[in-house]
Design an enzyme around this catalytic site. Structure first.
Site, PDB file in Angstrom:
ATOM      1  N   HIS A  21      -4.265   1.709   7.802  1.00 40.36           N
ATOM      2  CA  HIS A  21      -3.118   2.187   7.605  1.00 40.36           C
ATOM      3  C   HIS A  21      -2.746   3.554   6.694  1.00 40.36           C
ATOM      4  O   HIS A  21      -2.406   4.397   6.968  1.00 40.36           O
ATOM      5  CB  HIS A  21      -2.056   1.123   7.597  1.00 40.36           C
ATOM      6  CG  HIS A  21      -0.521   1.433   7.564  1.00 40.36           C
ATOM      7  ND1 HIS A  21       0.361   0.883   8.286  1.00 40.36           N
ATOM      8  CD2 HIS A  21      -0.047   2.115   6.804  1.00 40.36           C
ATOM      9  CE1 HIS A  21       1.612   1.374   8.023  1.00 40.36           C
ATOM     10  NE2 HIS A  21       1.380   2.194   7.100  1.00 40.36           N
ATOM     11  N   GLU A  22      -3.169   2.991   5.435  1.00 40.10           N
ATOM     12  CA  GLU A  22      -2.923   4.017   4.225  1.00 40.10           C
ATOM     13  C   GLU A  22      -3.452   5.065   4.599  1.00 40.10           C
ATOM     14  O   GLU A  22      -3.205   6.362   4.228  1.00 40.10           O
ATOM     15  CB  GLU A  22      -3.246   3.390   2.904  1.00 40.10           C
ATOM     16  CG  GLU A  22      -2.592   2.375   2.529  1.00 40.10           C
ATOM     17  CD  GLU A  22      -0.694   2.463   2.744  1.00 40.10           C
ATOM     18  OE1 GLU A  22      -0.698   3.580   2.633  1.00 40.10           O
ATOM     19  OE2 GLU A  22      -0.417   1.315   3.112  1.00 40.10           O
ATOM     20  N   HIS A  50      -2.549   7.874   6.652  1.00 34.83           N
ATOM     21  CA  HIS A  50      -1.581   8.599   5.986  1.00 34.83           C
ATOM     22  C   HIS A  50      -1.959  10.051   5.540  1.00 34.83           C
ATOM     23  O   HIS A  50      -1.294  10.970   5.660  1.00 34.83           O
ATOM     24  CB  HIS A  50      -0.533   8.216   4.982  1.00 34.83           C
ATOM     25  CG  HIS A  50       0.476   7.097   5.433  1.00 34.83           C
ATOM     26  ND1 HIS A  50       1.558   7.762   5.995  1.00 34.83           N
ATOM     27  CD2 HIS A  50       0.630   5.779   5.251  1.00 34.83           C
ATOM     28  CE1 HIS A  50       2.382   6.376   6.287  1.00 34.83           C
ATOM     29  NE2 HIS A  50       1.869   5.226   5.709  1.00 34.83           N
ATOM     30  N   GLY A  74       0.702  -1.176  -0.079  1.00 35.48           N
ATOM     31  CA  GLY A  74      -0.071  -0.118   0.010  1.00 35.48           C
ATOM     32  C   GLY A  74       0.637   1.207   0.097  1.00 35.48           C
ATOM     33  O   GLY A  74       1.869   1.236   0.472  1.00 35.48           O
ATOM     34  N   GLN A  91       3.409   9.664   0.990  1.00 35.96           N
ATOM     35  CA  GLN A  91       4.544   9.027   0.942  1.00 35.96           C
ATOM     36  C   GLN A  91       5.352   9.150  -0.304  1.00 35.96           C
ATOM     37  O   GLN A  91       6.800   9.121  -0.251  1.00 35.96           O
ATOM     38  CB  GLN A  91       4.233   7.658   1.133  1.00 35.96           C
ATOM     39  CG  GLN A  91       3.688   6.982   2.400  1.00 35.96           C
ATOM     40  CD  GLN A  91       3.503   5.772   2.630  1.00 35.96           C
ATOM     41  OE1 GLN A  91       2.622   5.091   1.957  1.00 35.96           O
ATOM     42  NE2 GLN A  91       4.517   4.922   3.059  1.00 35.96           N
ATOM     43  N   CYS A  95       6.156   0.037   7.484  1.00 35.58           N
ATOM     44  CA  CYS A  95       5.578   1.234   6.721  1.00 35.58           C
ATOM     45  C   CYS A  95       6.881   1.595   5.906  1.00 35.58           C
ATOM     46  O   CYS A  95       7.851   1.697   5.959  1.00 35.58           O
ATOM     47  CB  CYS A  95       5.134   2.291   7.336  1.00 35.58           C
ATOM     48  SG  CYS A  95       4.840   3.785   6.650  1.00 35.58           S
ATOM     49  N   LEU A  96       6.606   2.002   4.323  1.00 36.31           N
ATOM     50  CA  LEU A  96       7.784   2.153   3.534  1.00 36.31           C
ATOM     51  C   LEU A  96       8.576   3.603   3.975  1.00 36.31           C
ATOM     52  O   LEU A  96       9.518   3.737   3.756  1.00 36.31           O
ATOM     53  CB  LEU A  96       7.430   2.489   2.040  1.00 36.31           C
ATOM     54  CG  LEU A  96       6.645   1.167   1.300  1.00 36.31           C
ATOM     55  CD1 LEU A  96       6.124   1.551   0.149  1.00 36.31           C
ATOM     56  CD2 LEU A  96       7.827   0.104   1.453  1.00 36.31           C
TER      57      LEU A  96
HETATM   58 NI    NI Z   1       2.664   3.497   5.709  1.00 35.27          NI
END
Ligand code: NI
Length: 190
Positions: free
Chosen positions: A141-142, A145, A45, A50, A99-100
């Site tokens: 989660h996404e 952000h 995701g 991000q 998370c990236l």
């Molecule tokens: Ni994340």
């Protein structure tokens, strides 16, 4: 085009993202770039902040987990202006997240894995669906952000303390991972 992933500590990850309108310039291209960037970094995701773009846009592809969780097979979603309502009658589960934007940290997060999700897709068609289980976690989660939140905001102060050294390195942009990143104060190139 592969874009750099903005790291925890960058203000764009703390901003409240703006709604997307159909006249947003080159939205299709941004979606393609986000997909490419996510696949390159082995994510499931990615949210627009991000990659440094503060708009309410998310891409999710959990197909890779389909062997363990068959309901995730072929599940790919472009979420434009997603609206999540957590359904309080769902069970609370505790599962590890990563998370990236927070490379190298994996911690358990408690969430109710039952949500109502409203969104528009890339053709501006409206959708509404009750989503349960792991996918509901990924969506939450996404979508966090988009509201300036990251998963480590949900972990206990003790767990945060235990990860302090790693978090400090991320804040300094001092990370080693298999994809390009951008910290708030990037290290000088040698
Ligand atoms: Ni994340």
């Amino acid at each position: 085009m592969i874009l750099p992933i903005y790291l925890y500590g960058h203000p764009v990850l703390r901003a409240i993202s703006q709604p997307v309108t159909p006249d947003y310039p080159e939205l299709e291209k941004l979606i393609e770039n986000m997909k490419e960037t996510m696949y390159e970094s082995d994510g499931i995701g990615i949210a627009a902040p991000q990659v440094g773009v503060s708009i309410r846009l998310v891409y999710i592809d959990v197909d890779v987990l389909g062997d363990d969780m068959p309901e995730l097979k072929d599940r790919r979603m472009v979420l434009i202006n997603p609206e999540v309502t957590v359904l309080e009658d769902g069970p609370v589960t505790n599962r590890e997240e990563g998370c990236l934007s927070v490379p190298g940290i994996h911690e358990s997060v408690k969430r109710i894995e039952k949500i109502n999700l409203k969104w528009q897709d890339e053709k501006w068609e409206e959708h509404e669906e009750v989503i349960e289980g792991f996918l509901a976690r990924v969506v939450q989660h996404e979508c966090d952000h988009l509201d300036g939140k990251v998963f480590i905001d949900h972990i206990s102060p003790i767990r945060k303390q235990l990860n302090r050294a790693k978090i400090n390195n991320i804040l300094k942009g001092n990370v080693r991972c298999g994809y390009r990143t951008r910290g708030f104060k990037p290290l000088k190139k040698k």
